[in-house]
Structure formats: structure tokens, C-alpha cells
Design a protein around this motif. Sequence first.
Motif, PDB file in Angstrom:
ATOM      1  N   THR A 649     -24.441   5.437  -6.234  1.00 35.79           N
ATOM      2  CA  THR A 649     -23.054   5.824  -6.507  1.00 35.79           C
ATOM      3  C   THR A 649     -22.092   5.308  -5.453  1.00 35.79           C
ATOM      4  OG1 THR A 649     -23.446   7.935  -5.389  1.00 35.79           O
ATOM      5  CG2 THR A 649     -23.776   7.880  -7.773  1.00 35.79           C
ATOM      6  N   SER A 650     -22.543   5.252  -4.196  1.00 31.35           N
ATOM      7  CA  SER A 650     -21.646   4.807  -3.128  1.00 31.35           C
ATOM      8  C   SER A 650     -21.319   3.321  -3.236  1.00 31.35           C
ATOM      9  CB  SER A 650     -22.265   5.106  -1.764  1.00 31.35           C
ATOM     10  OG  SER A 650     -23.522   4.463  -1.665  1.00 31.35           O
ATOM     11  N   LEU A 651     -22.230   2.540  -3.879  1.00 31.16           N
ATOM     12  CA  LEU A 651     -22.017   1.101  -4.045  1.00 31.16           C
ATOM     13  C   LEU A 651     -21.701   0.715  -5.478  1.00 31.16           C
ATOM     14  CD1 LEU A 651     -25.026  -0.169  -1.886  1.00 31.16           C
ATOM     15  CD2 LEU A 651     -22.639   0.015  -1.197  1.00 31.16           C
ATOM     16  N   ASN A 652     -21.889   1.709  -6.396  1.00 34.46           N
ATOM     17  CA  ASN A 652     -21.703   1.468  -7.838  1.00 34.46           C
ATOM     18  C   ASN A 652     -22.564   0.291  -8.305  1.00 34.46           C
ATOM     19  OD1 ASN A 652     -20.692   2.139 -10.334  1.00 34.46           O
ATOM     20  ND2 ASN A 652     -18.915   0.774 -10.157  1.00 34.46           N
ATOM     21  N   GLN A 653     -23.814   0.262  -7.801  1.00 36.70           N
ATOM     22  CA  GLN A 653     -24.768  -0.798  -8.143  1.00 36.70           C
ATOM     23  C   GLN A 653     -26.053  -0.170  -8.671  1.00 36.70           C
ATOM     24  OE1 GLN A 653     -24.542  -4.219  -7.885  1.00 36.70           O
ATOM     25  NE2 GLN A 653     -22.370  -4.014  -7.352  1.00 36.70           N
ATOM     26  N   LYS A 654     -26.666  -0.853  -9.652  1.00 39.28           N
ATOM     27  CA  LYS A 654     -27.923  -0.373 -10.228  1.00 39.28           C
ATOM     28  C   LYS A 654     -29.098  -1.191  -9.685  1.00 39.28           C
ATOM     29  CE  LYS A 654     -25.571   0.981 -14.494  1.00 39.28           C
ATOM     30  NZ  LYS A 654     -25.433   0.720 -15.934  1.00 39.28           N
ATOM     31  N   GLY A 655     -30.235  -0.533  -9.577  1.00 32.58           N
ATOM     32  CA  GLY A 655     -31.424  -1.221  -9.063  1.00 32.58           C
ATOM     33  C   GLY A 655     -32.677  -0.392  -9.277  1.00 32.58           C
ATOM     34  N   TYR A 656     -33.748  -0.802  -8.605  1.00 32.80           N
ATOM     35  CA  TYR A 656     -35.048  -0.119  -8.712  1.00 32.80           C
ATOM     36  C   TYR A 656     -35.430   0.473  -7.358  1.00 32.80           C
ATOM     37  CZ  TYR A 656     -35.887  -2.271 -13.272  1.00 32.80           C
ATOM     38  OH  TYR A 656     -35.830  -2.642 -14.570  1.00 32.80           O
ATOM     39  N   ILE A 657     -36.028   1.672  -7.408  1.00 32.21           N
ATOM     40  CA  ILE A 657     -36.543   2.279  -6.167  1.00 32.21           C
ATOM     41  C   ILE A 657     -37.835   1.577  -5.783  1.00 32.21           C
ATOM     42  CG2 ILE A 657     -37.559   4.352  -5.142  1.00 32.21           C
ATOM     43  CD1 ILE A 657     -35.638   6.029  -6.707  1.00 32.21           C
ATOM     44  N   ILE A 658     -37.883   1.090  -4.534  1.00 34.23           N
ATOM     45  CA  ILE A 658     -39.114   0.468  -4.011  1.00 34.23           C
ATOM     46  C   ILE A 658     -39.982   1.499  -3.304  1.00 34.23           C
ATOM     47  CG2 ILE A 658     -40.020  -1.232  -2.366  1.00 34.23           C
ATOM     48  CD1 ILE A 658     -37.525  -2.887  -2.879  1.00 34.23           C
ATOM     49  N   LYS A 659     -39.334   2.373  -2.522  1.00 37.60           N
ATOM     50  CA  LYS A 659     -40.093   3.333  -1.710  1.00 37.60           C
ATOM     51  C   LYS A 659     -39.219   4.548  -1.447  1.00 37.60           C
ATOM     52  CE  LYS A 659     -42.563   3.760   2.704  1.00 37.60           C
ATOM     53  NZ  LYS A 659     -42.872   3.098   3.983  1.00 37.60           N
TER      54      LYS A 659
END
Length: 786
Positions: A649-659
Motif C-alpha cells: 500500500t505504501s508503494l501502490n505496487q503489486k508483487g509476490y511474497i518471497i519470505k
Amino acid sequence: MNGKTLRVLEYNKVIKNLKEFAVSEKGSESIESLKPISSRARIEILLKETDEAVRMLLSNGTIPLEGFYELSYILKKAKINSILSLKDLMQIGATLRVIKSVRKYCEEINTMEKFNIIDTLVSSLEEISDLEKEISRCILSEEELADNASDELFSVRRQINRKNQNIKEKLSSMLTSPTYQKYLQDQIITIRQDRYVLPIKLEYRSNVAGIVHDQSSTGATLFIEPMAVVEMNNDLKKLKLQEIAEVERILRDFTLQVASYYDELSYNYETLIQLDVIFAKGKYALNINAVCPKLNDALYFNLIKARHPLIDAESVVASDIYLGEKFNTLVITGPNTGGKTVVLKTVGLMCLMVQTGLFIPVNDQSSICIYENIFADIGDEQSIEQSLSTFSSHMTNIVDIVKHKVDKTLVLLDELGAGTDPTEGAALAMAILDYLHSGDVSTIVTTHYSELKQYAITQDNVENASVEFNVETLSPTYKLLIGIPGKSNAFEISKSLGLNYEIIENSKKYLSNENIKFEDILHDIEKRNKETEQNYYEAIKNREKSESFLQELEVEKQRIIEKQKNVELIAKQNALKILEDANEQALQIIKEMNQIKTRAKNSYTGELEELKRDLKEKENKLIVEISKETPQHNKSSKPFKPGDRVLVTSLNQKGYIIKVNADNSALVELGIMKSKVNIRDIVHVDEQEVAKKNYSRSGVQSKSKNIQTSIDVRGMNSEEVIMDVEKFIDDAYLSNLAQITIIHGKGTGVLRQAIQILLKKNKHVSEFRLGGFHEGGIGATIVTLK
């Protein structure tokens, strides 16, 4: 110590077994040269060394001595300024790393323990870190020096790579040229006499200007260096000569540096060999379950539960063997194959082992003395070449023993007086025992003669012993019984083997009445001794039970006392805490009363309420503004796991959790970027949105399952390699791979160097090394992941 004694007592077999526990060839050679000594002070030091090694092994495991090399020849080369090879320097570096590991091993051991001798040896080792680091930095293998070994080498090799590339480009343009294509036998660039050439058909020799360096076996192909690249090849040759000169200069500098540390390295090497021998003794002691006996100066030994060290631990029979306190001569009798000779060898070998600094397989309450000389006449060594019979062979050995007899000597004689007329043999045997008995000599003999049994009964300082024989099973038990003469049991053994009963009964009439009575007495004594021994062991067992019970009662008593003390202490502590809490509360009440008085005087209550309202209004306004600018998302109650699709939310970017980390943070992959964010700043992405973009956790998992264990980057440039290898390491790490292989080829070493620099910085890499013989050699790098 008598060399023949060492041989007949099989001392060399003990040394052979001991050598198996050395980790270096030089340590093994040092063990092979070990010989028993008679200096008590030196023996005590040797036994102390072994004791410290055993305790270290038990408390901290095996010492990391493996991997150090024989440095004598290398150091001699350095001393006379003979240039050391890359292999020589690598062996010095490996030895210095072993020294570092050994020092660390000793530092990790419990400081409450005392290891004076080994600590002194280890603390005297010099690590020489500057030399070790330089060798590790500059030398990649036994055949390759790192480019960054010097600035000059780096520059020259870079020029060589550039020149190689220019020549290949020039020749490649000729290969693709329509003019040259018809002249070429094959469209390849090859090397002859360390120069780049082209394969030209013989009939077109005059069409290609250049130097012929070689010809094919059929004569149809000429390998010509075109004039267009002759000058470039010359330049390349000069650069390679510069490279060789620079490598030689670097090795000469290393040689001088090693020579400057000649004394330190020589001492380190000798100390490592000494430690190898000491710890080999410790490992051998643990292997045969041996202990350090007590040393005495009274010329006696008491070996409790002694076991022959060369007989398998599961089949060997332990015996109590003692000599010297009440008697100094022991006469052992009993049937053949009953174990009489084993007793002689056990005693002799125990003494030799202790006087070499080795532990022996006995009870830890055992005691032993130090002998100036040990003589042994064991076995039948008759010699046809020297025309010696069994009797003559034995007598030759005894003559030598008598000739060299001195005080503090142990003499072991097997079948004394055998091989001649029994009457004369027995008489001679008793005379020999008289002579040995007169001096300060400990003697153990084995015999079948009844006369020697009677001799032992009548003579002072002489005692009978026998090896036990089970008449019911007609088999020996191999147990030594001191104080009881043994029977030969010839009649019983013959009967069990099927000899005619009539013959056995008839043979008894040829025995004198005295012999028959003597044998009957021996049989009765042996029977009563067994009963007494059984009662004795039962009494010991009962006493041990009683002592154990008393100890348990004493422990329980102490536990109750300690518990009572703890209860009293806790009660006192609780009472003290109550008082402290009461005092604290009283002070707090007084403080609050004073504050009330102050507020009553100044009456700032209205102003405080107004300030609180202003702060609340500002807080509400800020919350409204933040909520307007922040996109609203449905937060999931599910916990976050590696592979989850999330929105930061702070970056408004989507991605995958690595760890997911223990500190409430998570490592999230956002495209080509990875970022560590707080759990509160991420939310699960709606599952419908994930379906639209064909992303799912199962997709990540399937990718992990299909990850390869190796990557081939041959032909790539450095930038491509860095990107591909980093991505490959990340995928392998997510897939929980323990080890991966990076295939970069041998080539000029540029790719390998770039990869090694990358691996040193990558946080997922635990360690890396060049491939072994069957792993691609220097053309591949083996990487171990964390």
C-alpha cells in the motif's frame, strides 16, 4: 628395548593399528618410528599428552587436522630462492587454514578443562594471516593465477583478451568474404604454433598471402596465417610473453615472502605433525576402550580386567594379572590352547604400550611400573639353516637373556624347559628361575611340568597360576587364576577325542601315587576356588547395592535440605518484595497528593481541556486526509506466506511474497526489484484480480518445482551473465536447492571472475568452489546455498 622382544610380542601390529588414526603421511611416518622408552618423566609427559587428546576428543569431537601438507621440500625450495609453483603456494595456504581451524577448535573447548600441553602447542602456532590471505586472493587453482593478482597482470590479460577478439573478428570477416570462401577447406579459425590460422586448400596457396604454419596429414590442407593478422599475432605473442614474465615475478615475490617466514612455517609444520601423533594416540585409546594406568616405582603391576589389544573386543576374555607385591615370579600351567601364551603377550604388550605413551585396555584402577628391559622367549623358532632344535632355539634366547640381565627387567618365558628330556628340562627350568629370582627381576613363565608347580608352592616369592579349563565342556575359558596350579587334563581331553577307555585307565597305573594325589588335590582346590570366587562376587555385589542405597539416601537427604533452604529463601524474598511494594505505593500516593495540591492552587484545568480538544480535532482531520488519498482494499484475515500475491500500500505496487520474517516484515518481489516491507503495509490481492492476470501461488510453486540445478552461461557477456545468474540463484533459493552448478567454460577466465565476484556479494550464497575432476574442472563453479 630388545628388538626381538618387540617382534614376538607383536608391538609392530599395535603401531600399525595406531597409524590408521593419523591424518597425514608424515604423522604416520612419525608413529612408525615410535619405540618404548624407560624415562619415567618422559613417559608421564607422553601419557599426559594422550590423556589431553582423549578428553578433547570427548568434549569437542575430532580435531580439524585434515588437509595440511608436507612442507619440508617446499620450504627448502623457498630458502634457496627456487621459485615456488602455484601448487606449492596452495599447499602452504591450505596448511595455514588448518592452523586457523585448529586454533579455533581449541578456543571452543570448555575453559574449565585444563589442557596444558596441547594448549601450549596450539598457542605456539602462528597463523601468518597476511600470507594466507594473499595466497587465497591471488591463486585460483594449481594452474591459474587470478587476474587481480597484480595491476600489471590485470592490464596485460585485458589486452590479450582484446587482441584475441580483434584477431578473431578479422579472420571471421575473411571467412564470410566471398573472395576467401572458395579458398577455404573449412569455415573455421584454428591455432597452429600458438598463432591463429585459416585452413586453405592446397591448390589455392598462391591466392592467399600469408605464412604457412602446418599441413594436414593428407597434404590437402595448408594452415596459413594471413598477412592481415601477422602483426596482430605478433602483438599477441608479445603480450603473452609479458603475461608469463608477470606471473613469474608474482611467484618470485611469493617465494621471497615464504622464505621470510621460513622459521615460523617450519615450526608450524613440525607442531602439526606432533599434534597428529598425539591425537592418533587419543583416537586409538577410544577405539580400544583404553585408559591411563597409575605409574609406580615399586616394580610391580596390577592389571585389572586386562584385555589383549589385538584380540577382538567381543571375543577377548579379561583377566586380572598382578606381579611384584607379594611375589616376583609367576608360573602359569594348564592345557594347550588354554591361553597361557596370550597372558604372556598381554603383560609384555601392556608394558611396551605404556612406555610408548599409549593407553591400555584395563580397568582405570590398574597400576603398572616401568622396566629398563623387557625380554620375551615366546613360540617355537627352531631353525633348519642353523641346525637348531626347539630346545636349542629356546636355550639360545635364554642365554642371551641371562647375559643381559639387569635390575628392573621383565622376563617372559613360554614353555620353559620344553623340547628335551622332561626330568632334565624341569631341573634346568628350576635352576633358571632360581637365577632370575635372585635379582631385581620380574618373571612370568608357562610350563606343563608338575615339578615347576611344586617348585612354585615351596619357594618364596614364587606363585602358581593357571588358565581355567571347563572339564564338563572340555574347553578352555581363557581366564587366569592366580594362586592355583593348573592341570594338563590330558586324560579328559583324550577321552573326549575318542581314545579307548581301557588305554586311558591303563595309563593311570604308570603314574606314581604322589602324582595322582597331587592332581586330585589340584582338582579339589580348583573346585573350592570357584565356589569361593562365586561367594566373593556375590558379597561384592551385595556391598555395592548397600553402598548405592546409602548414596541414594544421602542424596535425598541433601535434596530435602536444599529444598528447605530454597523455601525459606523464597519466603524471605516475597516478604521483602511486599515491603518494597508497600513503600512504593505510599510514595506514589504522597506524590499524587502533592500534584493535586499544586493543580488546586494554579487551576489550569480549563486550559488543559482546550488543548486536548485541539489535538483531537487535528488528529481527526489528518485521518480523513490520509483515508482520501489511500486506495481502499479488502484486507484478508489469512496469514501471509511465501508465494502470496500482495499489494504494498505504501508503494501502490503489486508483487509476490518471497519470505516472511520473524520481526513482522516480509521480503516482496516487485517486478525486477525486491523490497523489505512491514506486514501492516501489505494486503492480499483479490483472487478475481489474480485470475485475470493468470497469477497464482500454484504458478510460483510449479516454477519452483521445474527449476534446474545448473545454468550454462557460455557465450554470454558479463552483463548478461550477472542478470541471468542472479535470477537463477534467487529461483534456486526459493526452490530450497542446496547446491547449484554454474557452467562458464574455461576460456580466458573473464566470466569465471565476474561470477565469483557476484557470488561473494550474494546473500543467498554460503560458499562456492571450482568443479572437481568429474564436475567440469575450472570450467564450472559449484555453489552451496544457505
